[in-house]
Design a protein around this motif. Structure first.
Motif, mmCIF file in Angstrom:
data_model
loop_
_atom_site.group_PDB
_atom_site.id
_atom_site.type_symbol
_atom_site.label_atom_id
_atom_site.label_comp_id
_atom_site.label_asym_id
_atom_site.label_seq_id
_atom_site.Cartn_x
_atom_site.Cartn_y
_atom_site.Cartn_z
ATOM 1 N N GLY A 68 42.553 45.980 34.863
ATOM 2 C CA GLY A 68 43.275 45.383 35.971
ATOM 3 C C GLY A 68 44.710 45.080 35.604
ATOM 4 O O GLY A 68 45.029 44.837 34.449
ATOM 5 N N ASN A 73 43.295 39.645 39.478
ATOM 6 C CA ASN A 73 43.180 40.187 40.840
ATOM 7 C C ASN A 73 42.006 41.151 40.961
ATOM 8 O O ASN A 73 41.300 41.162 41.967
ATOM 9 C CB ASN A 73 44.473 40.878 41.261
ATOM 10 C CG ASN A 73 45.586 39.898 41.548
ATOM 11 O OD1 ASN A 73 45.376 38.687 41.605
ATOM 12 N ND2 ASN A 73 46.788 40.411 41.708
ATOM 13 N N ARG A 74 41.797 41.959 39.928
ATOM 14 C CA ARG A 74 40.696 42.930 39.965
ATOM 15 C C ARG A 74 39.348 42.225 39.948
ATOM 16 O O ARG A 74 38.439 42.568 40.709
ATOM 17 C CB ARG A 74 40.817 43.898 38.781
ATOM 18 C CG ARG A 74 39.801 45.000 38.814
ATOM 19 C CD ARG A 74 40.031 45.932 40.008
ATOM 20 N NE ARG A 74 38.919 46.825 40.145
ATOM 21 C CZ ARG A 74 38.026 46.785 41.128
ATOM 22 N NH1 ARG A 74 38.143 45.906 42.097
ATOM 23 N NH2 ARG A 74 37.035 47.626 41.159
ATOM 24 N N ARG A 76 38.743 39.137 40.891
ATOM 25 C CA ARG A 76 38.617 38.413 42.168
ATOM 26 C C ARG A 76 38.126 39.350 43.268
ATOM 27 O O ARG A 76 37.292 38.984 44.095
ATOM 28 C CB ARG A 76 39.963 37.794 42.551
ATOM 29 C CG ARG A 76 39.911 36.961 43.809
ATOM 30 C CD ARG A 76 41.267 36.336 44.136
ATOM 31 N NE ARG A 76 42.393 37.230 44.016
ATOM 32 C CZ ARG A 76 42.790 38.094 44.958
ATOM 33 N NH1 ARG A 76 42.143 38.185 46.096
ATOM 34 N NH2 ARG A 76 43.834 38.877 44.761
ATOM 35 N N ARG A 77 38.608 40.596 43.262
ATOM 36 C CA ARG A 77 38.161 41.568 44.280
ATOM 37 C C ARG A 77 36.675 41.883 44.148
ATOM 38 O O ARG A 77 35.988 42.095 45.151
ATOM 39 C CB ARG A 77 39.003 42.839 44.218
ATOM 40 C CG ARG A 77 40.379 42.658 44.834
ATOM 41 C CD ARG A 77 41.089 43.970 45.084
ATOM 42 N NE ARG A 77 41.284 44.770 43.897
ATOM 43 C CZ ARG A 77 42.373 44.760 43.121
ATOM 44 N NH1 ARG A 77 43.364 43.955 43.402
ATOM 45 N NH2 ARG A 77 42.463 45.552 42.082
ATOM 46 N N HIS A 78 36.159 41.938 42.919
ATOM 47 C CA HIS A 78 34.713 42.154 42.743
ATOM 48 C C HIS A 78 33.930 41.061 43.467
ATOM 49 O O HIS A 78 32.996 41.335 44.213
ATOM 50 C CB HIS A 78 34.322 42.125 41.260
ATOM 51 C CG HIS A 78 34.717 43.327 40.481
ATOM 52 N ND1 HIS A 78 34.254 44.582 40.768
ATOM 53 C CD2 HIS A 78 35.520 43.456 39.392
ATOM 54 C CE1 HIS A 78 34.757 45.446 39.893
ATOM 55 N NE2 HIS A 78 35.532 44.783 39.051
ATOM 56 N N ALA A 80 35.074 38.978 45.803
ATOM 57 C CA ALA A 80 35.397 38.950 47.235
ATOM 58 C C ALA A 80 34.503 39.919 48.010
ATOM 59 O O ALA A 80 34.084 39.625 49.131
ATOM 60 C CB ALA A 80 36.861 39.272 47.466
ATOM 61 N N LYS A 81 34.198 41.078 47.430
ATOM 62 C CA LYS A 81 33.303 42.030 48.096
ATOM 63 C C LYS A 81 31.921 41.426 48.305
ATOM 64 O O LYS A 81 31.313 41.590 49.355
ATOM 65 C CB LYS A 81 33.175 43.317 47.281
ATOM 66 C CG LYS A 81 34.363 44.219 47.355
ATOM 67 C CD LYS A 81 34.114 45.464 46.528
ATOM 68 C CE LYS A 81 35.320 46.348 46.483
ATOM 69 N NZ LYS A 81 35.083 47.528 45.624
ATOM 70 N N LYS A 84 32.216 38.764 51.070
ATOM 71 C CA LYS A 84 32.457 39.349 52.399
ATOM 72 C C LYS A 84 31.185 39.943 53.000
ATOM 73 O O LYS A 84 30.874 39.724 54.151
ATOM 74 C CB LYS A 84 33.539 40.424 52.279
ATOM 75 C CG LYS A 84 33.880 41.092 53.590
ATOM 76 C CD LYS A 84 34.958 42.135 53.384
ATOM 77 C CE LYS A 84 35.258 42.872 54.664
ATOM 78 N NZ LYS A 84 36.264 43.911 54.473
#
Length: 133
Positions: A68, A73-74, A76-78, A80-81, A84
């Motif tokens: 990342g 950020n990378r 956090r995206r894991h 966040a998916k 969501k």
């Protein structure tokens, strides 16, 4: 071949070493308020660092290796998916309730790419993709 690659990683100080890499332990895998607290703590420790990260289970079995820029950020995206969709990844029965996240800082994008592939080859993580919908 794996031994030679591991020696090269050691020489460059990129070999996975829980004593040398930075880490945060007991991060709840499934997204919750507690996970958000750990992610905030992680952000404070990582800042905008670029590099490689490794997810491990409570037995320190390597689950996933990623890169990342910035690392936070990378990661956090894991999470966040998961938040969501509300879905759990494939093979849920094998996913631990909490994970450890280890990371090493690597500035150059080409170096990150190569080191990520070398670590994946030598460490054989359980998952090639962390999340599939």
């Amino acid at each position: 071949m794996k031994e030679k690659i591991n020696e090269l990683l050691k020489k460059e100080n990129y070999a996975f070493d829980k004593e040398k890499w930075k880490s945060i332990k007991n991060v709840p895998f499934l997204y919750s308020a507690e996970t958000a607290q750990y992610l905030n703590k992680l952000k404070k420790h990582m800042g905008m660092a670029k590099g490689i990260y490794i997810f491990c289970d409570s037995d320190e079995k390597i689950l996933y290796i990623g890169k990342g820029a910035p690392i936070y950020n990378r990661i956090r995206r894991h999470f966040a998916k998961l938040k969501k969709t509300g879905e759990e990844p494939a093979k849920t029965s094998e996913i631990p309730q909490s994970i450890s996240i280890h990371w090493v800082e690597i500035e150059g994008p080409e170096t990150r790419e190569v080191v990520e592939h070398m670590l994946c080859y030598t460490l054989s993580p359980a998952y090639k993709k962390w999340y599939t919908s």
